[in-house]
Write an enzyme that holds these catalytic residues in place. Structure first.
Site, PDB file in Angstrom:
ATOM      1  N   ASP A  13      -1.393   1.333  -8.584  1.00 20.66           N
ATOM      2  CA  ASP A  13      -0.033   1.322  -8.023  1.00 20.66           C
ATOM      3  C   ASP A  13       0.912   2.297  -8.720  1.00 20.66           C
ATOM      4  O   ASP A  13       2.112   2.035  -8.852  1.00 20.66           O
ATOM      5  CB  ASP A  13       0.563  -0.108  -8.059  1.00 20.66           C
ATOM      6  CG  ASP A  13      -0.395  -1.134  -7.498  1.00 20.66           C
ATOM      7  OD1 ASP A  13      -0.961  -0.849  -6.434  1.00 20.66           O
ATOM      8  OD2 ASP A  13      -0.589  -2.197  -8.113  1.00 20.66           O
ATOM      9  N   GLY A  40      -4.141   0.208  -1.625  1.00 23.68           N
ATOM     10  CA  GLY A  40      -3.036   0.292  -0.670  1.00 23.68           C
ATOM     11  C   GLY A  40      -2.171   1.470  -1.083  1.00 23.68           C
ATOM     12  O   GLY A  40      -1.328   1.339  -1.951  1.00 23.68           O
ATOM     13  N   HIS A  41      -2.421   2.624  -0.488  1.00 22.58           N
ATOM     14  CA  HIS A  41      -1.691   3.833  -0.881  1.00 22.58           C
ATOM     15  C   HIS A  41      -0.529   4.066   0.078  1.00 22.58           C
ATOM     16  O   HIS A  41      -0.737   4.284   1.271  1.00 22.58           O
ATOM     17  CB  HIS A  41      -2.638   5.029  -0.937  1.00 22.58           C
ATOM     18  CG  HIS A  41      -3.637   4.930  -2.058  1.00 22.58           C
ATOM     19  ND1 HIS A  41      -4.603   5.855  -2.306  1.00 22.58           N
ATOM     20  CD2 HIS A  41      -3.788   3.980  -3.018  1.00 22.58           C
ATOM     21  CE1 HIS A  41      -5.314   5.480  -3.360  1.00 22.58           C
ATOM     22  NE2 HIS A  41      -4.838   4.340  -3.807  1.00 22.58           N
TER      23      HIS A  41
HETATM   24  P1  IMP Z   1     -10.765  -6.426  -6.526  1.00 25.83           P
HETATM   25  O1  IMP Z   1     -10.776  -4.950  -6.606  1.00 25.83           O
HETATM   26  O2  IMP Z   1     -10.250  -6.958  -5.221  1.00 25.83           O
HETATM   27  O3  IMP Z   1     -12.081  -7.037  -6.902  1.00 25.83           O
HETATM   28  O4  IMP Z   1      -9.733  -6.985  -7.626  1.00 25.83           O
HETATM   29  C1  IMP Z   1      -9.960  -6.851  -9.021  1.00 25.83           C
HETATM   30  C2  IMP Z   1      -8.668  -6.531  -9.759  1.00 25.83           C
HETATM   31  O5  IMP Z   1      -8.227  -5.227  -9.384  1.00 25.83           O
HETATM   32  C3  IMP Z   1      -7.507  -7.461  -9.443  1.00 25.83           C
HETATM   33  O6  IMP Z   1      -6.731  -7.630 -10.608  1.00 25.83           O
HETATM   34  C4  IMP Z   1      -6.713  -6.704  -8.398  1.00 25.83           C
HETATM   35  O7  IMP Z   1      -5.368  -7.092  -8.366  1.00 25.83           O
HETATM   36  C5  IMP Z   1      -6.885  -5.293  -8.901  1.00 25.83           C
HETATM   37  N1  IMP Z   1      -6.740  -4.285  -7.859  1.00 25.83           N
HETATM   38  C6  IMP Z   1      -7.640  -3.951  -6.906  1.00 25.83           C
HETATM   39  N2  IMP Z   1      -7.166  -2.957  -6.147  1.00 25.83           N
HETATM   40  C7  IMP Z   1      -5.956  -2.645  -6.624  1.00 25.83           C
HETATM   41  C8  IMP Z   1      -4.974  -1.654  -6.271  1.00 25.83           C
HETATM   42  O8  IMP Z   1      -5.154  -0.845  -5.363  1.00 25.83           O
HETATM   43  N3  IMP Z   1      -3.839  -1.645  -7.037  1.00 25.83           N
HETATM   44  C9  IMP Z   1      -3.651  -2.487  -8.080  1.00 25.83           C
HETATM   45  N4  IMP Z   1      -4.537  -3.417  -8.441  1.00 25.83           N
HETATM   46  C10 IMP Z   1      -5.678  -3.493  -7.730  1.00 25.83           C
END
Ligand code: IMP
Length: 431
Positions: A13, A40-41
């Protein structure tokens, strides 16, 4: 210089979407190399806001090729939805979007498993986005995953999916008492065969296209998702995602050799945020934390979850410089700090009676780290319309200089708001 990796320096983010969109103007190809629709870009174009989950953030630029590399895990439902939404907004997809045949597919059982496993963790939950990302990568490593090449071949998909469904349903039934009927399984296979046929026209060999483009001296941007501290190997394990967002991931996830990468640009937020669980030494609790969240719009672009906010952490950013071999940085969302009287920068950690400057690899040590702060004066003025570096308030320039000094990397772009026009370019990236 013709190839650039854009990577997040913190916990995701950082504003990679905006910067990728901006730099897309100058490149021929944009490639996503890891992660999936957990990303989410956000890109703002005129009055419109776009959130890209799987499609590279260059798609708003007509004629630019946007590729999804082999390292990405693709949820066909999410991708088709994104394609449709963009089409409705008049964005040309066909001829611009391509996906790699080796990328793995996220299936409904991955999402179910992600949810169930997260629930079972109770107070130890990781805070995943529940998009099935972890379970899809598990199947890839276990060599049971289904690839895009399988998805677009009806017969192969049916054969492979039958075997997988049998195995997954046994787990669901025995461990979690979830039953799936034969009819439901048949319907799922049929639905995914249809998705495969809809996606077929986009499928190519991304590595081949990228390497040919490199030969032709075309400009290529590799767009990382998530961030360095969420990297499965180098992040704050186990509070990480299941892929390699770091710059090295671009080689594996797009099929390019390390000698072909020219530069690495780190997207770094002027403060720090994190979604989900895990230690966060510079986290700000209470009123100020809430203020930053509201002012910075710090809510997950994928899940809407409130992001945890904290001060700039030079230990984390220096680590990101090292792990990624970062050449330069973009400092984003600096406008969010404009009203503060005093701003803190974490320069090192106090940990078990020792002062440490290097990011600790051991999570237990990291949990016990207390930030050592340096305080600087706020600039207390609206900077969101400034377009030249020289015109920034001296106190803000001092804040940037101090960050550069601490992380030993030059800030070449400063982002002062979400719009393309709210960007100060100190040094051109593609010369
Ligand atoms: P997962 O990628 O859904 O397995 O989540 C694992 C961790 O990565 C969690 O803490 C999510 O909140 C974080 N996370 C996954 N994608 C993003 C992103 O695009 N931005 C920020 N955190 C992310």
């Amino acid at each position: 210089m013709s190839t650039l990796v854009v990577v997040g320096s913190q916990w995701g983010d950082e504003g990679k979407g905006k910067i990728t969109d901006l730099l897309s103007e100058e490149v021929d190809i944009v490639v996503r190399y890891q992660g999936g629709c957990n990303a989410g870009h956000t890109v703002v174009k005129g009055d419109q806001q776009f959130i890209f989950h799987l499609i590279p953030s260059g798609i708003l630029h007509p004629g630019k090729k946007c590729l999804i590399g082999n390292g990405v895990v693709i949820d066909p439902e999410s991708l088709l939805r994104e394609i449709e939404d963009l089409r409705k907004k008049g964005i040309e997809i066909d001829g611009n979007l391509f996906i790699d045949s080796k990328a793995h597919v996220v299936l409904p059982y991955h999402k179910t498993l992600d949810e169930i496993k997260e629930e079972k963790r109770g107070k130890n939950k990781l805070g995943t986005t529940k998009r099935g990302i972890g379970p899809a990568y598990i199947d890839k490593i276990a060599r049971t995953g289904i690839r895009i090449a399988d998805l677009i071949d009806k017969k192969t998909l049916s054969e492979k999916l039958k075997i997988n469904l049998e195995e997954k349903n046994e787990i669901f039934e025995k461990l979690y008492s979830i039953k799936t009927s034969k009819q439901e399984q048949k319907d799922l296979i049929k639905r995914y065969q249809e998705y495969g046929q809809l996606l077929k026209k986009y499928v190519i060999d991304v590595s081949l296209l990228v390497n040919q483009a490199i030969e032709e001296d075309k400009k290529i941007l590799f767009e990382g998702a998530q961030g360095t501290l969420l990297d499965i190997d180098h992040g704050t394990f186990p509070y990480v995602t299941s892929s390699n967002p770091v710059a090295g991931g671009a080689c594996i996830g797009a099929g390019v050799g390390p000698t072909k990468i020219d530069k690495v640009l780190g997207i770094t937020k002027a403060y720090t945020t994190r979604v989900g669980s895990g230690p966060f030494p510079t986290e700000i609790e209470g009123k100020l934390g809430k203020y930053l969240r509201q002012k910075g719009g710090e809510f997950g672009a994928t899940t809407g979850r409130p992001r945890r906010c904290g001060w700039f952490d030079a230990v984390v950013a220096s680590y990101a410089v090292r792990i990624n071999g970062m050449d330069s940085m973009v400092l984003t969302k600096i406008d969010v700090l404009s009203d503060l009287d005093k701003i803190k920068i974490c320069t090192s950690y106090q940990c078990n009676g020792k002062l440490i400057k290097e990011f600790p690899v051991n999570l237990k040590t990291f949990k016990n780290c207390n930030p050592v702060y340096e305080e600087v004066e706020g600039w207390k003025s609206d900077i969101s319309q400034i377009t030249r570096y020289e015109d920034l308030p001296p106190k803000l320039k001092a804040y940037i200089s101090r960050i550069e000094e601490l992380v030993r990397t030059k800030v070449v772009i400063v982002s002062v708001g979400p719009k393309r026009s709210q960007t100060i370019i100190r040094e051109k990236i593609f010369k």
